[in-house]
Design a protein around this motif. Sequence first.
Motif, PDB file in Angstrom:
ATOM      1  N   ASP A   1       4.278  -6.166   4.273  1.00 20.68           N
ATOM      2  CA  ASP A   1       3.770  -5.043   5.072  1.00 20.68           C
ATOM      3  C   ASP A   1       3.857  -5.322   6.562  1.00 20.68           C
ATOM      4  O   ASP A   1       3.062  -4.801   7.341  1.00 20.68           O
ATOM      5  CB  ASP A   1       2.311  -4.772   4.671  1.00 20.68           C
ATOM      6  CG  ASP A   1       1.784  -3.473   5.272  1.00 20.68           C
ATOM      7  OD1 ASP A   1       2.594  -2.572   5.586  1.00 20.68           O
ATOM      8  OD2 ASP A   1       0.559  -3.366   5.447  1.00 20.68           O
TER       9      ASP A   1
ATOM     10  N   ASP B   1       6.614   1.465   6.106  1.00 24.06           N
ATOM     11  CA  ASP B   1       5.173   1.126   6.087  1.00 24.06           C
ATOM     12  C   ASP B   1       4.430   2.051   5.146  1.00 24.06           C
ATOM     13  O   ASP B   1       3.912   3.064   5.561  1.00 24.06           O
ATOM     14  CB  ASP B   1       4.607   1.203   7.501  1.00 24.06           C
ATOM     15  CG  ASP B   1       3.141   0.814   7.559  1.00 24.06           C
ATOM     16  OD1 ASP B   1       2.626   0.222   6.593  1.00 24.06           O
ATOM     17  OD2 ASP B   1       2.496   1.135   8.568  1.00 24.06           O
ATOM     18  N   ASP B   2       4.348   1.750   3.849  1.00 28.68           N
ATOM     19  CA  ASP B   2       4.758   0.501   3.259  1.00 28.68           C
ATOM     20  C   ASP B   2       5.401   0.769   1.899  1.00 28.68           C
ATOM     21  O   ASP B   2       5.396  -0.070   1.020  1.00 28.68           O
ATOM     22  CB  ASP B   2       3.498  -0.393   3.131  1.00 28.68           C
ATOM     23  CG  ASP B   2       3.823  -1.834   2.737  1.00 28.68           C
ATOM     24  OD1 ASP B   2       4.827  -2.359   3.210  1.00 28.68           O
ATOM     25  OD2 ASP B   2       3.068  -2.380   1.930  1.00 28.68           O
TER      26      ASP B   2
ATOM     27  N   HIS C   1       0.828  -1.209   0.000  1.00 29.02           N
ATOM     28  CA  HIS C   1       0.000   0.000   0.000  1.00 29.02           C
ATOM     29  C   HIS C   1       0.857   1.251   0.000  1.00 29.02           C
ATOM     30  O   HIS C   1       1.989   1.244   0.488  1.00 29.02           O
ATOM     31  CB  HIS C   1      -0.985   0.018   1.172  1.00 29.02           C
ATOM     32  CG  HIS C   1      -0.360   0.115   2.533  1.00 29.02           C
ATOM     33  ND1 HIS C   1      -0.099   1.322   3.151  1.00 29.02           N
ATOM     34  CD2 HIS C   1       0.051  -0.830   3.404  1.00 29.02           C
ATOM     35  CE1 HIS C   1       0.419   1.111   4.341  1.00 29.02           C
ATOM     36  NE2 HIS C   1       0.535  -0.193   4.529  1.00 29.02           N
TER      37      HIS C   1
ATOM     38  N   GLU D   1      -5.090   1.459   3.091  1.00 28.08           N
ATOM     39  CA  GLU D   1      -4.807   0.396   4.057  1.00 28.08           C
ATOM     40  C   GLU D   1      -4.847   0.915   5.478  1.00 28.08           C
ATOM     41  O   GLU D   1      -5.259   0.207   6.399  1.00 28.08           O
ATOM     42  CB  GLU D   1      -3.437  -0.230   3.755  1.00 28.08           C
ATOM     43  CG  GLU D   1      -3.188  -1.549   4.473  1.00 28.08           C
ATOM     44  CD  GLU D   1      -2.653  -1.405   5.887  1.00 28.08           C
ATOM     45  OE1 GLU D   1      -2.740  -2.377   6.645  1.00 28.08           O
ATOM     46  OE2 GLU D   1      -2.167  -0.317   6.250  1.00 28.08           O
ATOM     47  N   GLU D   2      -4.415   2.164   5.678  1.00 23.01           N
ATOM     48  CA  GLU D   2      -4.297   2.696   7.038  1.00 23.01           C
ATOM     49  C   GLU D   2      -5.643   3.106   7.635  1.00 23.01           C
ATOM     50  O   GLU D   2      -5.705   3.434   8.828  1.00 23.01           O
ATOM     51  CB  GLU D   2      -3.338   3.890   7.061  1.00 23.01           C
ATOM     52  CG  GLU D   2      -1.908   3.544   6.632  1.00 23.01           C
ATOM     53  CD  GLU D   2      -1.195   2.615   7.608  1.00 23.01           C
ATOM     54  OE1 GLU D   2      -1.793   2.229   8.623  1.00 23.01           O
ATOM     55  OE2 GLU D   2      -0.031   2.271   7.340  1.00 23.01           O
TER      56      GLU D   2
HETATM   57 ZN   LIG Z   1       1.209  -0.970   6.354  1.00 20.40          ZN
END
Ligand SMILES: [Zn+2]
Length: 468
Positions: free
Chosen positions: A176, A118-119, A87, A152-153
């Motif tokens: 990840d 990340d990431d 991501h 994603e977050e």
């Molecule tokens: Zn991540």
Amino acid sequence: MEINWIEEAQKRKDDLIRDVQALVRIPSVRDDDGAKPGAPFGPKVAEALEYMLRRGREEGFQVKNVDGFAGHIEMGEGEKLIGVLGHLDVVPAGDGWTMDPFAAEVRGGRLYGRGAIDDKGPTVAAFYAMKIVKELGLPLGKRVRLIIGGDEESDWRCVAHYFQREEMPDAGFVPDADFPIIYAEKGIIDADLAYRPAAPDGAGAFTLVSFQAGRRYNMVPDAAEAVVEGAGRTEELLGLYEQFCRERGVKGSIRQSEGAVVFQLEGVSAHGAEPERGKNAGVYLAEFLASLPLDGQSLPFVEFAAAVLSDTRGRKLGLAHRDERSGELTVNAGMLSYSRDGGGTIGLNIRYPVTADGGAIRRTLAETAARHGFSLSRFADTKPHYVDPGHELIRTLQRVYEQQTGEPARLLSIGGGTYARALTAGVAFGALFPGRPDVAHQKDEYIEIDDLVKATAIYAQAIYELAN
Ligand SMILES: [Zn+2]
């Protein structure tokens, strides 16, 4: 054919670093105000996604942008599909950085910046891994697809949208999290507890006007602020507050503003999956406020936050649970807000072991909340994820990891949150090596450049062996 994977990765190191830097320099924090068709998470997430897809196109891969929610970079031929999921969205920088979080500085063998580990770094490593396999002209019997998400977050709308429209890989891995291999991920709940006081109650020497801490469910708040009325006793408050902060080992400040006193508290941010690693500024400030003679309307709010949420294992919420495969249930109070006129809300992030039951957690949480004057106003449950250790995917990744590192590829379980659970058969695989501090979501986030190169080599061999 003998391939020296690490040497192949080394040859491409400068380009690899350049691409990670370019992506870190795009502050791809979700921006709902800037959202529009084709850029559902705001312009910067869209820009980061487009950068990566453009690089894919330049290197001769098939690419596709799926409405700005996600995209993919594909190579190879065949019926079957191997997926790699990364991501490009990042959490906000937060406070306390010793450098610009979006400058992508290289210092002492590390590349610093929000998203470095990340990431963005690991996603670019996977991209270069595909590039190595492609440039070596290795025969593949399956297609390989790097799938890149933009949410994603937060809410995972990226993969939800993507997999409604695109095929599910037969197997895959997610760069990840941690090496060696994560085969079990806890269930994840985001829950809101709403506080609606019955009637205003003026009792108490001080009135809490407002309280605010945290911006995300999955981060430990590193700053909290409260506005308290009840002037004339500022000196006394200052003394009490200084003593409190000293005893708890947190930083606090206090100032006067328009007849009110403004308290600020600085905690330590951490990932919501490991709340014990942080110091929750909201919970600490609530604890201090609960020790004051506050008005009857706000007191139950701060007392609940202080007494119940200070325990990151959920014991006081009645939720404690642990199992052999995946460990303990954890609770993070990621967002706390209160206003004299509007009541309050507490946003919780709960991670539960693979053998626990989300439905039972929901019932218990609602009951506990009700006893303290709260109600459960939101409950979003992502089920736990688990892949059998005998699965071909796991056996292949273990073999690759052991060959390249000389270390045993132990199977791990984590608090969760990787894309692996979006796959039918997927595990998290790196890119943080054992023994390295986990700086994801923290200030001065970085990736070791040697590790970035090593991960690229491991991913290249893994992609080749999964797809040949
Ligand atoms: Zn991540």
